[in-house]
Structure formats: structure tokens, C-alpha cells
Design a protein around this motif. Structure first.
Motif, short mmCIF file in Angstrom:
data_model
loop_
_atom_site.label_atom_id
_atom_site.label_comp_id
_atom_site.label_asym_id
_atom_site.label_seq_id
_atom_site.Cartn_x
_atom_site.Cartn_y
_atom_site.Cartn_z
N ARG A 658 0.94 -1.42 -0.02
CA ARG A 658 0.01 0.08 -0.02
C ARG A 658 0.84 1.29 -0.12
N ALA A 659 1.99 1.12 0.54
CA ALA A 659 3.06 2.28 0.47
C ALA A 659 3.17 2.76 -0.90
N PHE A 660 3.85 1.95 -1.78
CA PHE A 660 4.23 2.21 -3.19
C PHE A 660 2.88 2.43 -3.92
N GLN A 661 1.70 1.85 -3.59
CA GLN A 661 0.49 1.95 -4.29
C GLN A 661 0.12 3.67 -3.91
N ASP A 662 0.36 3.99 -2.40
CA ASP A 662 -0.07 5.52 -2.25
C ASP A 662 0.72 6.53 -2.94
N ARG A 718 7.78 -1.55 -12.03
CA ARG A 718 9.00 -1.58 -11.47
C ARG A 718 8.83 -1.81 -10.06
N LEU A 719 7.85 -1.02 -9.38
CA LEU A 719 7.75 -0.95 -8.00
C LEU A 719 7.11 -2.23 -7.45
N LEU A 720 6.28 -2.91 -8.14
CA LEU A 720 5.77 -4.24 -8.16
C LEU A 720 6.88 -5.28 -7.92
N GLN A 721 7.77 -5.45 -8.78
CA GLN A 721 8.72 -6.31 -8.80
C GLN A 721 9.75 -6.03 -7.79
N ARG A 726 11.37 -7.92 -2.43
CA ARG A 726 11.42 -7.98 -0.94
C ARG A 726 10.63 -9.02 -0.13
N CYS A 727 9.36 -9.48 -0.66
CA CYS A 727 8.67 -10.63 -0.20
C CYS A 727 9.45 -11.78 -0.35
N LYS A 728 10.13 -11.97 -1.52
CA LYS A 728 10.82 -13.28 -1.62
C LYS A 728 11.81 -13.52 -0.40
N TRP A 766 2.40 -14.48 -8.22
CA TRP A 766 2.44 -13.12 -8.26
C TRP A 766 3.22 -12.33 -9.52
N ARG A 767 4.33 -13.14 -9.89
CA ARG A 767 4.99 -12.43 -11.13
C ARG A 767 4.14 -12.63 -12.15
N ARG A 768 3.50 -13.79 -12.32
CA ARG A 768 2.62 -14.00 -13.52
C ARG A 768 1.44 -13.17 -13.34
N ASP A 769 0.62 -12.72 -12.33
CA ASP A 769 -0.49 -11.72 -12.37
C ASP A 769 0.15 -10.49 -12.59
N THR A 770 1.29 -10.27 -12.03
CA THR A 770 1.56 -8.56 -12.11
C THR A 770 2.01 -8.30 -13.73
N ASP A 771 2.56 -9.44 -14.15
CA ASP A 771 3.17 -9.39 -15.83
C ASP A 771 1.84 -9.17 -16.59
N ARG A 772 0.79 -9.85 -16.22
CA ARG A 772 -0.40 -10.06 -17.30
C ARG A 772 -1.02 -8.68 -16.93
N MET A 773 -1.23 -8.08 -15.48
CA MET A 773 -2.03 -7.04 -15.45
C MET A 773 -1.41 -5.60 -15.78
#
Length: 918
Positions: A658-662, A718-721, A726-728, A766-773
């Protein structure tokens, strides 16, 4: 013929015939009737009664009834009975029953005849309860009436009314003392219809029968004994019959073969482990007392031994006089009992009980017992200190280097037509494939002494001398080790061969071991092999060492012999001398008695080991309970820790997401208004103000599409990746934590049981979903200038109204430009942000679930461990509670096995003056 008999048979009319036998009875009676009627005071009842009988015999039942209904003298009750008989014959059973029941008389014969007729009538009408009632009353009222009890017995048997049939037979025995009724009772017992009766029901009849016929008495007791054997009332029967026998004048000389057999079979069945001691000890003393009183010659010693062994374990339970008699009888009485078979039966009973109660297969002791009953082979127990040359001695005799390393397990070498190698442990019996498997067993050290290896192979020496060699691991001279490990198989031996090293013969350590052997098995002959004689170069020195060693041994053990041996000497002469030596020391005296004593020893040690196993099981259960409780506590803590970690990770991931989304939202809220205001440059004085708002709205949406697609989306990707990386890292840290936890638990479990692997496929998803979206973005047109706000509405209306007038364009230009530059685009920015993040809403909502999925497998495994621990706790508590609540479940059978063991020791070892092995 008596009057009652005539009345019963309806032949009363014959009184009127007399000399008129050739004239028809009807005519005779008719004439008599006329003559009587002509009298002043005629009495026609007797003639009418007689006429009714004749009509009845000629089946003119109506005429008979007519005659009998007019009887008014003393024959009236019989006339009523006959009338009922006539209605019975006519099939009018209800009328007949009413008449029978209405008859009132004090004549017992008439009452009995009426009752018997009613019995038949009730049977025919199916009124069986009434039939039973009438026949039982008749027996009580007139039991001596001819055939009445036989009729009752037949009726009860036909109806299979065994209770009443048995009651009748028992009562008749008491009343008549008839042996015929005894035979009937025996038949009922053998038929199995008396089992529901309490055993005490037959006591009075048995007491009576004992005085009448002792052979019948034994026959009935035997039948009853068999009938109750498999019933719940069996123990009640044993208590009742033994109490009865105690009070009868039994004499062994009267010969009671069946009762002696029943007492023997019953006693052994009671002490075979099926019953608790407290359940049987109240009547076993009576059982043994009676057995001793009536035992036949074949079982006299056995019964005496049973009395003595029971009294040993349960002192004062049997009277002193009985115990004294048993001691006297066992000392003066010979027996031809197959002692070995009896002992093997006891051993098999113990083994079967142990197996049924999960006490293991006990293969070692079974194997040892098999060797004891092999009377064709003598067992030489070969032992000595490590390095004494024992293996070389065995290899030389067997003619092959079967052992190229120190012996680690007990090995029996035995002659056989082929090679067969078997490893025996308590748990299993394994056939080894060949010499390589055998050598592998010899090379091992861990748990080696738990196994016995039987090595069967062709051997001329073993076959000719009819011996088997039991080779053992070298002794250490340590009292505790040698006694508890190597020497525990000593009692299977008939002779001990102790191998000495000629270079240091009969040392203090060896004397200690020899003393142990003598203490453990004083009855086993002990002889010596002086090995490595070839290492002594000088022949005179060798002779001196041999003589000194032999003298020392003989001073210590006068009956022992010594044989000088070398693996380097010429084979045939040495083997010939060794054969003579073996023959000279073979223990052939009383070998069967000695083996029997050893068998009893192994039975005793087996009982003791099973008792120890029971204690071990309880200790293991306590330890397992404690361990499971500890593990459940620790695993529960781990589960809570893992759940906390999961919650922390979820919270951290959501917060960073939510921080980088904000930040993106803030960027959009700052950039979009500026971008939209810059669109004012598109307004010209010559613009078509009636459509300018549409053109501006389209251009604004186009610029927003370019901005979102070319600037915002790449930045967001880029922020998602970066966020996923970091989650990894956090996930990997969590996995490391679980790996350490799993390793810690596996150490406690003592095995690789837990593999706490997390689901890293979550990151791939997550990577697949973010790539697609983030691959593309299409902005739906936003109504920026087409909204119905008052200012927009006035401006658009003015454009349409005044836009066609040239003089008004300057005014509209300024108005439009000012409006676009000063409009608040916050709502537009909000709508843009909302539309941009809409595809990612489901992704965000599933984050918590995805983190849960990541930790799901470890959590499931840990929860399963908790359930297993909880189940283990429950099982252990139940077993412990059962063991503590009913300790006799385990203790009592073994105690009773010990009773049987002592019984055989009384009969065999002690009875023959042999020393009991303990």
C-alpha cells in the motif's frame, strides 16, 4: 378285576353278564332293566350306567350320553366323566372340557383319569399351558398312579419343555431313588438341555445317587461337568461340585478315573492364563484337595505336585494335612508321565500367551528349547578370552576358514546335508543367502549379541561325533559383561570347552570367568583346549607348559580334562586325537534329565523376562506419555509461532504494498490536474465554441491514456517487482526459520520426520499476475468537461448560444481558457487512480490468502504432529490406566505359569534328587 379298574375301562356292565356270556349285552341289560323296573322301589341307575358303557363301546355315543345323564347314585361322578368322554369322541371338545372341569370327587383315581383326559384334550385344542398345569397338578396329587409320570415325561419331551422335563426327572429321583430316572437325567444333560439350571439344582440328587450307585454318580457328575464347561455358570459349577465332593466320603481305592481326569483337565485350564487369580483361588484349593483324594495311580504324582506348587505360591490355602499327604505321596509314588511333553506343553502355553498379549515372538528362547529336545546331538559350548585362538580351533575342526574375524554373535555349527544359515533374534528369523551374508553379520558390532546364528553345513567331524559347537564372542573378563551377554546362553550346553592361550594359560581373568561359569552352571562339565601350541618353538617347553597348565587346572577343577591343540599341526592325527578327547568328555549321563532341568530353567527365565517386559512396557508408556506431552507442548508453541510469523508477514507485505501504491496515487493526483490545465493552450479565438468542450474532453482523455500507459504503468510495474523481491527475501527468511525448526524437531524425533517446505509457487503466481495486469492499460473515457456542474453547464450553453456570433468569440475564448486553467481536477484525478488500480484490487485482496497458502504445508504438518501427539497421549493414558487398574491382567497369568513350573519341578528335578537351576 376291581371296581375302579372296571370303571376306568368301562367294563362295569360285565357284572350283569355272568352266565349270559352267549347273549348280546344289550339284550341282557334290557331284560335286567325290565326286571328292575317292575320292582316296588326300582334302582335303575346301575343298569343305565352299564347300558351306557355298552352303547359307548359300540360308538352309539348319543345313547350312552342319554343313559349316563340319568345316573343319580354313587356312580354319578363316573357317569359324568364317561359323558365327557362321549362328547370327546363326538368331537365336541368344548362341551367335554366343561363337563370334565365340573366333576367334583374325592376319588383320586377318578380325578387322575379326568386329568389325563383333560391333558389329551388340551393338547388337541392347543391349550398347552393348561395341559402343563393339569399334568403337574396330577403328579403332585397322585405320582404313583400307573404311567402318569411317564405320560408327563413323554408330553414334556414332545413339547421340548425341557425345564419341566428336568424338574420331573429330578423330583422323581428324590421320590423314588430310581436309577432309571438317573439315566433320563444323564440323557438330558448329554443332550445339552440342562445348562440353564443353576448347578446347585442337582446337588440333592447327586448326594442321593452317591449312596445308591457310585458308578452312576461319576457318570452324572461327568456329564454335568461337560455340559457346564463352556457356560457362564462353569465356575459356579466348579465351586458347587467341589464343595459337594469335600463332604462326601471319597476313597481313592473306589477308582474314579473320569473324575480324576476332569479334575486334571480343569485345573490346568484354570491356570493357563485365561482367569484372574482372585476369580479362581477361592475354589482351586478345594479342587486340588478333591483331586488328591480321588486321583488314579496315573495322576497321583501330578495331583500331589499340583497341591505342593499351589501351596508354595499361596501358603495356607490348602490344609496342612492335605499338603503333608501330597509330600508323602510324591516321595513314594512312581509315575510314567511324559515329563518332557508336559514341560513343552507348558512352554507352548507361555509362548502362545506372550504372542496373544503382544509380548513379541521370543524366537531366541524358542530356538534354545528346540536345541534342548534334540537328544541326538550334544552341544559343546566353546568359550574363552578374546585372542585365545578360539576361532582358529573352530575353523580347524570344520576344515574351512568360516570366521576370518572375531566372533560377534553366538554361532551354532551343526552338521547337515546342505548349507543353511539362519539368524535368530527375538523379533524375527532370517535365512541368510550365503557366506557373504554370514560374514557381514560377523563383522557387525551393534546389537550383535541380540542374535544367534545357526550355521548348518556338511561336517564329517560333527556328524561322526554327533555334536554341535556353539561358538561365542571372546570374553573380556568383565563379570558384568560376560554374565549378562555371552554366558546367558550357557544352559543350552551339555559340555563347556574353554580355550586357553598356551602363551599365557589360565590367567587370573580366565579363573574369574571359569568361576562365573561354575556359578551359573555347576552341573555342566568344564574342559579345556590349550591352543597355539605351535607358537612354542621348543618341544620340551611345550610339554612343560602343557603339564603345568593341566596340573594347575586339576588342582582347581579335579574332573576337568585338557587337550593340546594347534592350528598348524597336521590335520588328520590331531583330529583323530581330538575325536577321542571329545568322546571321553561327552556328557551322556542322565542327559534327558539334565535337558529337562535346563528346559525348566528356560521356562523360569522366560517367565521372569516376560514380567520384566511388562515393567519395561509400563516404563515405555510412561516415557512415551511424557515425551508426547512435551512434544505436543513444543509443537503447539511452534504452530503459534508460525501463525504469528504468518500474521506479521501478511501485515508487512500489505503495508509495503500500500505504501508504493499510495505513492502512485499521490503522483497521479499531482500530475493529472497540471496535465489537464495545460490543455488550455488548445483553446483559440477561432475555436468552435459550440463543440470545444467535446474536443477538449477527448484530448484530455488521450493525454491521460498516454500518461498512464507510458509513465505510471512502467513505474508501477518496477515497484511491484521490487516489492515481490522484498517479499521473496522475507519468505526465504521464513523458510530458513522453518528449516531450523524442522531440524530441531527431527533431532527430538530421532528421524527425518518433518520437512517444513513452504509453497514458493506463490511468488511465481504473483509475477505471472503482475506481468499480465501491467502488460497494457486502456483508460475508459472519463467525463472531465461534460459533467453537469453549474459552471460547465453555463459555459457549454453560452458556447452553443453565442459561438456563432463573431463579436462574442473573444469573450468565450477568455472564459473557456480561464475555466480550463482554474478548474479543480481532483475528482478527475481520483477517477483516474480508481480506474488505474481496479485490475489490481483482486490481487491485493488475495495477498493475505496467498501468504497463508505459502505457510499452509508446514502448518498442516505441525498440526498433524499435534494430533499424533494427542492421540499418543490418549492411547498411552488408556493403556497405563488399564495396566494400573487391572495389573492382574498381566501378573496373574505369569504367576499361574510359575505354579505350573513349580509343579513340574516337584515332579521332575526335585523328585529325582537333581539340582534345580535358577
Amino acid at each position: 378285576m376291581t371296581l375302579e379298574k372296571q370303571l376306568k375301562q368301562k367294563t362295569y356292565y360285565e357284572m350283569f353278564i355272568n352266565e349270559h356270556e352267549n347273549i348280546h349285552p344289550i339284550r341282557v341289560l334290557g331284560v335286567a332293566f325290565q326286571e328292575e323296573a317292575e320292582k316296588d322301589l326300582p334302582d335303575l341307575s346301575h343298569i343305565r350306567f352299564a347300558q351306557g358303557e355298552v352303547y359307548f363301546h359300540y360308538k352309539d355315543f348319543e345313547a350312552a350320553i342319554f343313559k349316563w345323564e340319568n345316573i343319580i347314585n354313587e356312580l354319578e361322578p363316573w357317569a359324568k366323566k364317561n359323558t365327557a368322554d362321549a362328547y370327546y369322541e363326538l368331537g365336541l371338545l368344548s362341551t367335554a372340557e366343561d363337563i370334565y372341569c365340573a366333576i367334583e370327587t374325592d376319588n383320586s383315581t377318578l380325578n387322575t383319569e379326568v386329568a389325563l383326559q383333560l391333558l389329551s384334550l388340551y393338547i388337541e385344542r392347543g391349550k398347552l399351558d393348561s395341559a402343563v398345569s393339569v399334568i403337574k397338578k396330577t403328579i403332585v396329587a397322585n405320582p404313583d398312579y400307573p404311567n402318569v409320570t411317564e405320560i408327563a415325561r413323554t408330553f414334556f419331551e414332545e413339547q421340548q419343555d425341557w425345564n419341566n422335563a428336568i424338574e420331573l426327572a429330578v423330583n422323581e429321583v428324590r421320590r423314588t431313588e430310581s436309577l432309571d430316572w438317573i439315566d433320563i437325567i444323564i440323557a438330558y444333560v448329554e443332550k445339552g438341555v440342562t445348562n440353564s439350571f443353576d448347578p446347585s439344582y442337582f446337588t440333592e440328587a447327586l448326594i442321593l445317587l452317591f449312596g445308591l450307585d457310585k458308578e452312576k454318580f461319576e457318570q452324572l457328575v461327568s456329564a454335568l461337568w461337560n455340559s457346564y464347561k463352556n457356560e457362564e455358570s462353569y465356575l459356579s459349577w466348579l465351586s458347587e461340585i467341589n464343595h459337594l465332593l469335600l463332604n462326601l466320603d471319597l476313597n481313592r481305592k473306589d477308582d474314579w478315573p473320569c473324575l480324576s481326569r476332569f479334575h486334571k483337565e480343569t485345573y490346568f485350564s484354570l491356570i493357563d492364563g485365561r482367569y484372574f487369580i482372585k476369580k479362581i483361588q477361592e475354589f482351586i484349593p478345594d479342587l486340588l484337595t478333591n483331586w488328591l483324594r480321588l486321583a488314579d495311580n496315573k495322576n497321583l504324582v501330578l495331583s500331589s505336585a499340583a497341591v505342593l506348587s499351589w501351596n508354595e505360591l499361596f501358603p495356607a490355602s490348602i490344609s496342612v494335612s492335605v499338603v503333608n499327604e501330597a509330600e508323602n505321596l510324591i516321595s513314594i509314588t512312581e509315575t510314567d508321565m511324559d515329563e518332557l511333553e508336559e514341560c513343552l506343553t507348558l512352554f507352548d502355553s507361555i509362548m502362545n500367551w506372550a504372542q496373544a498379549h503382544d509380548m513379541g515372538e521370543n524366537n531366541r528362547v524358542k530356538w534354545l528349547v528346540e536345541q534342548l529336545i534334540d537328544f541326538d546331538t550334544q552341544h559343546f559350548f566353546i568359550t574363552g578370552l578374546s585372542g585365545s585362538g578360539k576361532s582358529a580351533f573352530v575353523n580347524t575342526i570344520l576344515g574351512e576358514d568360516l570366521q576370518d574375524s572375531p566372533t560377534s554373535s553366538v554361532v551354532m555349527f551343526k552338521d547337515s546335508e546342505g548349507v543353511e544359515i539362519t539368524e535368530i533374534t527375538d523379533r524375527e528369523i532370517t535365512n541368510l543367502e550365503g557366506f557373504s551374508d554370514f560374514q557381514e553379520r560377523m563383522d557387525r558390532r551393534r546389537n550383535a549379541l541380540e542374535a544367534i546364528i545357526e550355521f548348518r553345513r556338511p561336517s564329517a567331524f560333527l556328524q561322526e561325533n554327533r555334536v554341535a559347537f556353539i561358538d561365542t564372542p571372546g570374553l573380556k573378563g568383565s563379570p558384568h559383561y560376560d554374565r549378562s551377554e555371552v554366558l546367558k546362553n550357557l544352559h543350552v550346553a551339555d559340555t563347556v570347552l574353554f580355550v586357553l592361550d598356551a602363551n599365557a594359560s589360565f590367567t587370573d581373568k580366565e579363573r574369574v570367568v571359569v568361576a562365573q561359569i561354575q556359578e551359573l552352571a555347576p552341573d555342566i562339565p568344564l574342559h579345556f583346549i590349550l591352543s597355539k601350541m605351535d607358537t612354542i618353538a621348543d618341544e620340551q617347553e611345550a610339554i612343560r607348559i602343557f603339564d603345568e597348565t593341566r596340573s594347575t587346572i586339576l588342582a582347581y577343577l579335579p574332573d576337568s580334562k585338557v587337550f593340546a591343540f594347534s592350528s598348524q599341526y597336521e590335520g588328520s592325527p590331531q583330529l583323530k586325537d581330538l575325536k577321542e578327547f571329545i568322546q571321553s568328555i561327552k556328557n551322556t549321563r542322565n542327559i534327558e534329565d539334565n535337558r529337562l532341568a535346563k528346559l525348566l530353567f528356560f521356562i523360569r527365565t522366560t517367565i521372569a523376562s516376560l514380567l520384566q517386559k511388562r515393567m519395561d512396557v509400563e516404563n515405555q508408556l510412561v516415557e512415551s506419555l511424557r515425551w508426547n506431552e512435551e512434544m505436543m507442548l513444543k509443537v503447539t508453541g511452534a504452530v503459534n509461532q508460525l501463525k504469528d510469523t504468518e500474521a506479521q508477514k501478511t501485515k508487512a507485505f500489505m503495508k509495503s504494498y500500500r505504501a508504493f501504491q499510495d505513492a502512485i496515487v499521490m503522483d497521479i493526483s499531482e500530475t493529472v490536474p497540471k496535465m489537464l490545465k495545460e490543455c488550455s493552450v488548445l483553446i483559440k479565438e477561432d475555436s468552435n465554441f459550440s463543440k470545444i468542450h467535446l474536443e477538449l474532453n477527448d484530448e484530455m482523455n488521450r493525454r491521460l491514456q498516454n500518461y498512464l500507459g507510458q509513465q505510471v504503468m512502467p513505474k508501477y510495474y518496477r515497484l511491484l517487482q521490487e516489492w515481490i523481491e522484498r517479499c521473496k527475501a522475507e519468505f526465504e527468511h521464513g523458510q530458513e526459520f522453518l528449516n531450523e525448526m524442522g531440524e530441531s524437531f527431527n533431532q527430538m524425533y530421532g528421524e527425518e520426520r518433518l520437512k517444513l517446505e513452504c509453497d514458493f509457487k506463490v511468488l511465481d503466481d504473483w509475477r505471472r499476475d503482475t506481468d499480465r495486469m501491467t502488460s497494457s492499460f486502456q483508460l475508459d473515457s472519463i467525463n472531465i468537461l461534460l459533467r453537469r456542474t453549474p459552471s460547465q453547464f453555463l459555459l457549454k450553453s453560452a458556447g452553443k448560444l453565442f459561438g456563432a456570433l463573431p463579436q462574442n468569440k473573444a469573450m468565450l475564448y477568455n472564459k473557456y481558457k480561464s475555466f480550463v486553467e482554474n478548474e479543480d481536477y481532483a475528482e478527475a484525478a481520483r477517477l483516474v487512480s480508481q480506474q488505474f488500480f481496479r485490475p489490481f484490487e483482486l490481487f491485493e485482496k488475495s495477498l493475505e490468502r496467498d501468504v497463508t497458502m505459502f505457510f499452509k504445508s508446514p502448518l498442516t504438518i505441525l498440526n498433524r504432529c499435534i494430533e499424533e501427539a494427542r492421540s499418543g497421549i490418549q492411547t498411552n493414558e488408556e493403556m497405563l490406566n488399564n495396566m494400573n487398574t487391572n495389573p492382574e491382567m498381566f501378573r496373574d497369568p505369569l504367576t499361574l505359569f510359575e505354579v505350573r513350573l513349580r509343579q513340574f519341578e516337584w515332579m521332575t528335578v526335585a523328585g529325582k534328587g537333581m539340582q534345580t537351576i535358577y
